[in-house]
Design a protein around this motif. Structure first.
Motif, PDB file in Angstrom:
ATOM      1  N   GLY A  55       0.820  -1.198   0.000  1.00 55.60           N
ATOM      2  CA  GLY A  55       0.000   0.000   0.000  1.00 55.60           C
ATOM      3  C   GLY A  55       0.852   1.245   0.000  1.00 55.60           C
ATOM      4  N   ASP A  56       0.206   2.386   0.092  1.00 61.96           N
ATOM      5  CA  ASP A  56       0.919   3.651   0.142  1.00 61.96           C
ATOM      6  C   ASP A  56       1.676   3.777   1.457  1.00 61.96           C
ATOM      7  OD1 ASP A  56      -0.088   4.305  -2.338  1.00 61.96           O
ATOM      8  OD2 ASP A  56      -1.850   5.324  -1.503  1.00 61.96           O
ATOM      9  N   ALA A  57       2.672   4.666   1.459  1.00 61.29           N
ATOM     10  CA  ALA A  57       3.589   4.776   2.585  1.00 61.29           C
ATOM     11  C   ALA A  57       2.878   5.103   3.898  1.00 61.29           C
ATOM     12  CB  ALA A  57       4.651   5.838   2.282  1.00 61.29           C
ATOM     13  N   ALA A  58       2.056   6.137   3.913  1.00 61.13           N
ATOM     14  CA  ALA A  58       1.423   6.576   5.157  1.00 61.13           C
ATOM     15  C   ALA A  58       0.484   5.520   5.746  1.00 61.13           C
ATOM     16  CB  ALA A  58       0.699   7.906   4.948  1.00 61.13           C
ATOM     17  N   PRO A  59      -0.422   4.934   4.947  1.00 62.32           N
ATOM     18  CA  PRO A  59      -1.287   3.896   5.520  1.00 62.32           C
ATOM     19  C   PRO A  59      -0.502   2.697   6.059  1.00 62.32           C
ATOM     20  CG  PRO A  59      -2.224   4.687   3.468  1.00 62.32           C
ATOM     21  CD  PRO A  59      -0.854   5.281   3.573  1.00 62.32           C
ATOM     22  N   VAL A  60       0.533   2.280   5.357  1.00 67.40           N
ATOM     23  CA  VAL A  60       1.336   1.143   5.817  1.00 67.40           C
ATOM     24  C   VAL A  60       1.976   1.459   7.164  1.00 67.40           C
ATOM     25  CG1 VAL A  60       3.480  -0.123   5.383  1.00 67.40           C
ATOM     26  CG2 VAL A  60       1.780   0.105   3.563  1.00 67.40           C
ATOM     27  N   PHE A  61       2.524   2.659   7.300  1.00 67.86           N
ATOM     28  CA  PHE A  61       3.175   3.057   8.554  1.00 67.86           C
ATOM     29  C   PHE A  61       2.184   3.075   9.701  1.00 67.86           C
ATOM     30  CE2 PHE A  61       3.996   6.541  11.537  1.00 67.86           C
ATOM     31  CZ  PHE A  61       5.181   6.087  12.112  1.00 67.86           C
ATOM     32  N   PHE A  62       1.039   3.733   9.515  1.00 66.64           N
ATOM     33  CA  PHE A  62       0.080   3.851  10.614  1.00 66.64           C
ATOM     34  C   PHE A  62      -0.573   2.517  10.951  1.00 66.64           C
ATOM     35  CE2 PHE A  62       0.121   8.456   9.530  1.00 66.64           C
ATOM     36  CZ  PHE A  62       0.439   8.935  10.794  1.00 66.64           C
ATOM     37  N   LEU A  63      -0.750   1.656   9.951  1.00 66.84           N
ATOM     38  CA  LEU A  63      -1.304   0.334  10.231  1.00 66.84           C
ATOM     39  C   LEU A  63      -0.344  -0.468  11.108  1.00 66.84           C
ATOM     40  CD1 LEU A  63      -3.501  -1.806   9.771  1.00 66.84           C
ATOM     41  CD2 LEU A  63      -2.245  -2.527   7.726  1.00 66.84           C
ATOM     42  N   ALA A  64       0.936  -0.474  10.739  1.00 65.28           N
ATOM     43  CA  ALA A  64       1.929  -1.195  11.537  1.00 65.28           C
ATOM     44  C   ALA A  64       2.035  -0.610  12.937  1.00 65.28           C
ATOM     45  CB  ALA A  64       3.287  -1.153  10.837  1.00 65.28           C
ATOM     46  N   LEU A  65       2.029   0.711  13.033  1.00 66.13           N
ATOM     47  CA  LEU A  65       2.117   1.387  14.330  1.00 66.13           C
ATOM     48  C   LEU A  65       0.942   1.010  15.219  1.00 66.13           C
ATOM     49  CD1 LEU A  65       3.449   3.577  16.156  1.00 66.13           C
ATOM     50  CD2 LEU A  65       2.001   5.253  14.987  1.00 66.13           C
ATOM     51  N   GLY A  66      -0.268   1.102  14.684  1.00 64.46           N
ATOM     52  CA  GLY A  66      -1.454   0.815  15.482  1.00 64.46           C
ATOM     53  C   GLY A  66      -1.553  -0.632  15.917  1.00 64.46           C
ATOM     54  N   LEU A  67      -1.256  -1.556  15.003  1.00 67.07           N
ATOM     55  CA  LEU A  67      -1.354  -2.977  15.349  1.00 67.07           C
ATOM     56  C   LEU A  67      -0.298  -3.379  16.365  1.00 67.07           C
ATOM     57  CD1 LEU A  67      -2.143  -4.590  11.871  1.00 67.07           C
ATOM     58  CD2 LEU A  67      -3.717  -4.150  13.769  1.00 67.07           C
ATOM     59  N   GLU A  68       0.879  -2.779  16.287  1.00 67.96           N
ATOM     60  CA  GLU A  68       1.922  -3.088  17.274  1.00 67.96           C
ATOM     61  C   GLU A  68       1.511  -2.589  18.659  1.00 67.96           C
ATOM     62  OE1 GLU A  68       5.615  -4.517  18.770  1.00 67.96           O
ATOM     63  OE2 GLU A  68       4.452  -4.930  16.962  1.00 67.96           O
ATOM     64  N   LEU A  69       0.992  -1.382  18.732  1.00 66.86           N
ATOM     65  CA  LEU A  69       0.532  -0.857  20.023  1.00 66.86           C
ATOM     66  C   LEU A  69      -0.547  -1.755  20.626  1.00 66.86           C
ATOM     67  CD1 LEU A  69       0.416   2.911  19.036  1.00 66.86           C
ATOM     68  CD2 LEU A  69       1.723   2.005  20.961  1.00 66.86           C
ATOM     69  N   LEU A  70      -1.518  -2.140  19.827  1.00 66.89           N
ATOM     70  CA  LEU A  70      -2.580  -3.006  20.324  1.00 66.89           C
ATOM     71  C   LEU A  70      -2.054  -4.383  20.704  1.00 66.89           C
ATOM     72  CD1 LEU A  70      -5.515  -2.155  17.870  1.00 66.89           C
ATOM     73  CD2 LEU A  70      -5.141  -1.288  20.185  1.00 66.89           C
ATOM     74  N   GLY A  71      -1.086  -4.885  19.920  1.00 69.15           N
ATOM     75  CA  GLY A  71      -0.518  -6.190  20.219  1.00 69.15           C
ATOM     76  C   GLY A  71       0.234  -6.212  21.538  1.00 69.15           C
ATOM     77  N   VAL A  72       1.012  -5.170  21.804  1.00 73.24           N
ATOM     78  CA  VAL A  72       1.754  -5.097  23.066  1.00 73.24           C
ATOM     79  C   VAL A  72       0.777  -4.985  24.240  1.00 73.24           C
ATOM     80  CG1 VAL A  72       3.381  -3.720  24.425  1.00 73.24           C
ATOM     81  CG2 VAL A  72       3.825  -4.135  22.009  1.00 73.24           C
ATOM     82  N   ALA A  73      -0.289  -4.213  24.062  1.00 67.89           N
ATOM     83  CA  ALA A  73      -1.296  -4.087  25.124  1.00 67.89           C
ATOM     84  C   ALA A  73      -1.971  -5.422  25.410  1.00 67.89           C
ATOM     85  CB  ALA A  73      -2.333  -3.038  24.734  1.00 67.89           C
ATOM     86  N   ALA A  74      -2.300  -6.173  24.357  1.00 64.73           N
ATOM     87  CA  ALA A  74      -2.935  -7.487  24.553  1.00 64.73           C
ATOM     88  C   ALA A  74      -1.979  -8.452  25.238  1.00 64.73           C
ATOM     89  CB  ALA A  74      -3.383  -8.052  23.204  1.00 64.73           C
ATOM     90  N   LEU A  75      -0.723  -8.442  24.831  1.00 62.75           N
ATOM     91  CA  LEU A  75       0.273  -9.329  25.445  1.00 62.75           C
ATOM     92  C   LEU A  75       0.442  -9.016  26.921  1.00 62.75           C
ATOM     93  CD1 LEU A  75       2.475 -11.523  25.085  1.00 62.75           C
ATOM     94  CD2 LEU A  75       4.080  -9.668  24.589  1.00 62.75           C
ATOM     95  N   ALA A  76       0.354  -7.743  27.288  1.00 65.75           N
ATOM     96  CA  ALA A  76       0.569  -7.341  28.680  1.00 65.75           C
ATOM     97  C   ALA A  76      -0.385  -8.019  29.644  1.00 65.75           C
ATOM     98  CB  ALA A  76       0.441  -5.825  28.803  1.00 65.75           C
ATOM     99  N   LEU A  77      -1.542  -8.459  29.166  1.00 67.33           N
ATOM    100  CA  LEU A  77      -2.544  -9.057  30.046  1.00 67.33           C
ATOM    101  C   LEU A  77      -2.410 -10.570  30.171  1.00 67.33           C
ATOM    102  CD1 LEU A  77      -5.661  -6.949  29.003  1.00 67.33           C
ATOM    103  CD2 LEU A  77      -4.092  -6.589  30.920  1.00 67.33           C
ATOM    104  N   VAL A  78      -1.436 -11.149  29.474  1.00 68.54           N
ATOM    105  CA  VAL A  78      -1.197 -12.596  29.599  1.00 68.54           C
ATOM    106  C   VAL A  78      -0.632 -12.875  30.995  1.00 68.54           C
ATOM    107  CG1 VAL A  78       0.205 -14.526  28.759  1.00 68.54           C
ATOM    108  CG2 VAL A  78      -0.842 -12.925  27.128  1.00 68.54           C
ATOM    109  N   PRO A  79      -1.184 -13.850  31.723  1.00 70.11           N
ATOM    110  CA  PRO A  79      -0.750 -14.093  33.104  1.00 70.11           C
ATOM    111  C   PRO A  79       0.539 -14.908  33.231  1.00 70.11           C
ATOM    112  CG  PRO A  79      -2.533 -15.577  32.547  1.00 70.11           C
ATOM    113  CD  PRO A  79      -2.367 -14.670  31.359  1.00 70.11           C
ATOM    114  N   LEU A  80       1.614 -14.368  32.695  1.00 72.73           N
ATOM    115  CA  LEU A  80       2.934 -14.963  32.851  1.00 72.73           C
ATOM    116  C   LEU A  80       3.917 -13.861  33.249  1.00 72.73           C
ATOM    117  CD1 LEU A  80       3.274 -17.403  29.786  1.00 72.73           C
ATOM    118  CD2 LEU A  80       3.279 -18.037  32.207  1.00 72.73           C
TER     119      LEU A  80
END
Length: 219
Positions: A127-152
């Motif tokens: 895709g275009d540069a800006a959408p690719v960047f913001f998609l990766a940025l947003g999914l990484e932030l959400l992924g780290v937040a979801a991982l933080a709640l794993v009980p390990l």
């Protein structure tokens, strides 16, 4: 994260998302703890080096998502400790949703968001540069937040589980193996990096499901 090097802007988005996530999570947790009565909370934090967990960084580099340092929260009330612990991931989720809003505003197809997660970026996106960047940025932030709640350990999810524990002998044994002998960190690395029995590592698949389900709510 390194698997996204073929798409430089996606890699930059993932890297920036991870660094932002560990900073936001630690400082929001410390700010909440201070507001609830832990006055020295900020003094125990420093710059990025103080909140970056080396094993969490390795997990992010090889598995796509990782974790940072969870600050000590010596509050007396279990409820207040839980509130401080949860405030970090919630703030990271808010930042991730803002990044995905930016993705839509710069021309990214919002209809493509439901059901996707960090591994979508690792598999390669176009895709275009800006959408690719913001998609990766947003999914990484959400992924780290979801991982933080794993009980390990050493994740905040483990701290929350400790608050609910009864202190039984079985619990003490489990804590000895997972915390004192660092088997919790080892389990996290294995489950995030190695594709045991499938094409996607088990824990990364769980994170994907959590992020995808969250995005379904905003579809």
């Amino acid at each position: 994260m390194l698997r996204a090097l073929g798409t430089p802007l996606a890699f930059v988005g993932l890297l920036l998302g991870f660094l932002l996530a560990v900073l936001i999570q630690a400082y929001v947790q410390a700010a909440t703890a201070r507001a609830l009565g832990d006055r020295p909370a900020f003094r125990r934090l420093g710059g990025i080096r103080r909140v970056l967990d080396p094993f969490g960084a390795v997990a992010a580099a090889l598995g796509g998502v990782g974790w940072g340092v969870t600050p000590d929260i010596p509050l007396r009330s279990r409820g207040r400790i839980a509130l401080a612990l949860l405030s970090g991931p919630v703030a990271v989720v808010a930042a991730g949703l803002l990044a995905l809003l930016a993705f839509a505003l710069v021309g990214g197809p919002a209809a493509a968001l439901p059901g996707i997660g960090p591994s979508t970026v690792l598999r390669g996106i176009e895709g275009d540069a800006a959408p690719v960047f913001f998609l990766a940025l947003g999914l990484e932030l959400l992924g780290v937040a979801a991982l933080a709640l794993v009980p390990l350990p050493p994740l905040p999810g483990w701290r929350l589980l400790e608050l609910a524990s009864t202190g039984s002998i079985g619990w003490q044994r489990a804590r000895d193996y997972l915390v004192e002998k660092n088997l919790g960190v080892l389990a996290l690395l294995i489950l995030l990096i190695l594709p045991l029995g499938g094409s996607t590592p088990l824990l990364l698949g769980i994170v994907d499901t959590a992020v995808g389900s969250l995005l379904d709510l905003f579809a």
